[in-house]
Design a protein around this motif. Sequence first.
Motif, mmCIF file in Angstrom:
data_model
loop_
_atom_site.group_PDB
_atom_site.id
_atom_site.type_symbol
_atom_site.label_atom_id
_atom_site.label_comp_id
_atom_site.label_asym_id
_atom_site.label_seq_id
_atom_site.Cartn_x
_atom_site.Cartn_y
_atom_site.Cartn_z
ATOM 1 N N PRO A 51 -70.075 12.891 -21.461
ATOM 2 C CA PRO A 51 -71.368 12.508 -22.057
ATOM 3 C C PRO A 51 -71.843 11.161 -21.508
ATOM 4 N N THR A 52 -73.152 11.020 -21.303
ATOM 5 C CA THR A 52 -73.693 9.772 -20.755
ATOM 6 C C THR A 52 -73.603 8.626 -21.752
ATOM 7 N N THR A 53 -73.301 8.933 -22.999
ATOM 8 C CA THR A 53 -73.120 7.877 -23.998
ATOM 9 C C THR A 53 -71.708 7.296 -23.969
ATOM 10 N N GLU A 54 -70.853 7.862 -23.128
ATOM 11 C CA GLU A 54 -69.444 7.446 -23.046
ATOM 12 C C GLU A 54 -69.210 6.659 -21.765
ATOM 13 N N SER A 55 -68.624 5.478 -21.888
ATOM 14 C CA SER A 55 -68.278 4.701 -20.704
ATOM 15 C C SER A 55 -67.170 5.412 -19.931
ATOM 16 N N VAL A 56 -67.307 5.398 -18.612
ATOM 17 C CA VAL A 56 -66.310 6.062 -17.775
ATOM 18 C C VAL A 56 -65.829 5.097 -16.700
ATOM 19 N N GLU A 57 -64.754 5.473 -16.041
ATOM 20 C CA GLU A 57 -64.197 4.698 -14.938
ATOM 21 C C GLU A 57 -65.207 4.570 -13.801
ATOM 22 N N ASN A 58 -65.269 3.394 -13.205
ATOM 23 C CA ASN A 58 -66.065 3.158 -12.003
ATOM 24 C C ASN A 58 -65.201 3.528 -10.792
ATOM 25 N N VAL A 59 -65.473 4.681 -10.185
ATOM 26 C CA VAL A 59 -64.611 5.186 -9.110
ATOM 27 C C VAL A 59 -64.713 4.357 -7.836
ATOM 28 N N VAL A 60 -65.776 3.573 -7.691
ATOM 29 C CA VAL A 60 -65.975 2.808 -6.454
ATOM 30 C C VAL A 60 -65.001 1.643 -6.363
ATOM 31 N N LYS A 61 -64.488 1.179 -7.496
ATOM 32 C CA LYS A 61 -63.531 0.071 -7.451
ATOM 33 C C LYS A 61 -62.341 0.400 -6.543
ATOM 34 N N ALA A 62 -61.924 1.670 -6.561
ATOM 35 C CA ALA A 62 -60.769 2.065 -5.755
ATOM 36 C C ALA A 62 -61.042 1.981 -4.266
ATOM 37 N N ILE A 63 -62.289 2.008 -3.866
ATOM 38 C CA ILE A 63 -62.639 1.915 -2.442
ATOM 39 C C ILE A 63 -62.353 0.503 -1.924
ATOM 40 N N TYR A 64 -62.552 -0.491 -2.770
ATOM 41 C CA TYR A 64 -62.311 -1.882 -2.363
ATOM 42 C C TYR A 64 -60.861 -2.318 -2.572
ATOM 43 N N ALA A 65 -60.171 -1.650 -3.499
ATOM 44 C CA ALA A 65 -58.869 -2.128 -3.957
ATOM 45 C C ALA A 65 -57.839 -2.370 -2.853
ATOM 46 N N PRO A 66 -57.763 -1.557 -1.780
ATOM 47 C CA PRO A 66 -56.712 -1.785 -0.769
ATOM 48 C C PRO A 66 -56.898 -3.039 0.077
ATOM 49 N N PHE A 67 -58.049 -3.698 -0.030
ATOM 50 C CA PHE A 67 -58.373 -4.765 0.913
ATOM 51 C C PHE A 67 -58.628 -6.080 0.181
ATOM 52 N N SER A 68 -58.239 -7.173 0.833
ATOM 53 C CA SER A 68 -58.549 -8.497 0.292
ATOM 54 C C SER A 68 -60.014 -8.832 0.570
ATOM 55 N N ALA A 69 -60.525 -9.805 -0.177
ATOM 56 C CA ALA A 69 -61.902 -10.245 0.051
ATOM 57 C C ALA A 69 -62.071 -10.776 1.472
ATOM 58 N N GLU A 70 -61.028 -11.412 1.995
ATOM 59 C CA GLU A 70 -61.098 -11.964 3.348
ATOM 60 C C GLU A 70 -61.158 -10.846 4.397
ATOM 61 N N GLU A 71 -60.406 -9.773 4.167
ATOM 62 C CA GLU A 71 -60.450 -8.643 5.098
ATOM 63 C C GLU A 71 -61.840 -8.019 5.129
ATOM 64 N N ILE A 72 -62.424 -7.858 3.973
ATOM 65 C CA ILE A 72 -63.761 -7.266 3.907
ATOM 66 C C ILE A 72 -64.777 -8.198 4.564
ATOM 67 N N ALA A 73 -64.641 -9.507 4.323
ATOM 68 C CA ALA A 73 -65.570 -10.473 4.937
ATOM 69 C C ALA A 73 -65.455 -10.430 6.463
ATOM 70 N N SER A 74 -64.240 -10.332 6.977
ATOM 71 C CA SER A 74 -64.058 -10.269 8.435
ATOM 72 C C SER A 74 -64.707 -9.016 9.021
ATOM 73 N N LYS A 75 -64.547 -7.896 8.323
ATOM 74 C CA LYS A 75 -65.169 -6.672 8.800
ATOM 75 C C LYS A 75 -66.698 -6.762 8.707
ATOM 76 N N MET A 76 -67.201 -7.439 7.693
ATOM 77 C CA MET A 76 -68.647 -7.640 7.585
ATOM 78 C C MET A 76 -69.173 -8.397 8.800
ATOM 79 N N VAL A 77 -68.415 -9.402 9.243
ATOM 80 C CA VAL A 77 -68.820 -10.161 10.430
ATOM 81 C C VAL A 77 -68.923 -9.235 11.629
#
Length: 626
Positions: free
Chosen positions: A539-565
């Motif tokens: 139901p849309t009235t029920e909070s659910v897990e944000n599945v996108v968090k798992a996409i970022y989880a394997p990487f550090s912020a620095e790794e993502i920043a380097s790839k952004m560069v």
Amino acid sequence: MEPLKHECGVAMIRLRKPLSYYQEKYGTWMYGLNKLYLLMEKQHNRGQEGAGLAVVKLNSQPGDEYLFRERAEGASAIQEIFNAVHAQFADIPQALLNDADYAERNLPFAGSCLMGHLRYSTTGKSGLTFVHPMIRRSNWRAKCLSICGNFNLTNVSRVFEAITSVGQHPRHVSDMHILLEQLGHRLDREVERLFIESHQHGLEGMDITHYIEERMNLANVLRQCAPLWDGGFVMCGETGSGESYAMRDPWGIRPAFYYIDDEIVVLASERPVIQTVMNIPSDQVSELRPGEALLVSRSAEVHTEQIIEPHENKACSFERIYFSRGSDEDIYLERKALGKQLTPAILRSVGGDLEHSVFSFIPNTAEVAYYGMIEGLDSHLTEQKLRQITSSPNLSEEALHHILTQRIRTEKVAIKDIKLRTFISEGKSRNELAAHVYDITYGTVTPGVDNLVVIDDSIVRGTTLRQSIIGILDRLGPKKIVIVSSCPQVRYPDYYGIDMSKMREFIAFRAAIALIKERGMQSLLEEQYQRALALRQRPTTESVENVVKAIYAPFSAEEIASKMVELLRPEGIRAEVELVFQSLEGLRRAIPHHPGDWYFSGDYPTPGGSHLVNQAFIDYIEQDHR
């Protein structure tokens, strides 16, 4: 950064005296109109796609109009609507124009209830049909309703189902049109309740009308409607009989401030706007609390009332970082704190070499964070000087002079050419124009020797960095370019009023996807896609897990920043490039009272947000990835 569009800005005024009072005291009965114009112009930053105003007269006779509206599209809409209003007075003799009683009887927009709106669309819908205020007319003044808002609802379909289930047939499915029908339906019921009461008291004719208009309770209307609303909002409205309201969402996501004295009630989206327009100190401006409504009766009695119990505080942090005016005393200090928090990370990026580093900002919203950054660096340099002096008590005068004259090197290296418009949509031509949006100040950097550190308020899509900023800064010949973001990596869409809703728009998300592919982790995408499909059944009235968090989880912020560069670095750039981001902890220290950080953390404050981010991921996989 590339500008973000934010929906929207509101302004509401209720005059508490007759128009003749303002004519006598201030020299014009247009006092309210003039104040509304200033409130809207001072909030021009909040909406440049359209603007509108609505004015209600309190004492119109049957057969005369009592609700007036003017709307326009485009960046000059504020000027257009007020020009249109004043054009209606152009042929009136000055003597009559100065007669407040004549104006109230005969002139349009000569009213006591005023409401204005500035629009940025987050839906892609355009045209005057979607410019606020919107009106639901009736031949009963009390049933006539005009509304506007700074909001985005995440559950429009649920509200739509609720109003159609009682027999209503909306002509549009935009959230504002649906809200108008929902509120209008409950307003009708409130009027009918009072109509029945008046008959029980034996009233007839106009006495019934007066009875209803004197006893209207808009809190009843809001209590019936607001519990269905999932999202961030400030809703404003006025009836044809002269009642007004403004209500804030129970999470406190969107801001609203008000001021009351014996002459006027003023409400706006930002505190310093009211301070400036009314020439008052900040402690005289109150903030509307989450779930609370400001209510003004036909007789101009004012009170606040809790419509929905407040939920956990999730006041929007992006309001403080970027959207709101930096002239607010608290926001100014918070933005400086954001810059100051970055001092250790910046020092690491330049290897502690302040002597060969030049510091600047990308105009103009990052300027206050820049001042904070410089303060932090100055403090570090002072401590460094102190250590150098105390550790070597026998310094020569020359050495001492060298230490004492060290300064943080600050320059304005980037200047935005506001006259340039990238109006050509064809790819190569547009990119060529975009590369020249900024000019640079030549001679500010020693080529091949200096680091160039430039602070921005946020990096969302990265388009301007790739197409313009990195390339033009490289022309100065720095050894290293460091782009500093005063906020953390923007990783998740917003569904409460900012125009970022698709996953592929985020350079941080594209970097995470690139890392997943690079490391052979594509199965993670399929797993989270299937998880999102399963959660869609909840139901849309029920909070659910944000599945996108798992996409970022394997990487550090620095790794993502380097790839952004890697993704943003244009071909032919000679300098080393690094991206430095604020940490989530640093953000929370700098802005402790506005913890709505779902853009960065993925922690959505309402159930609708978590459902919509999962749907955005589904859309990405189905439309962009496959």
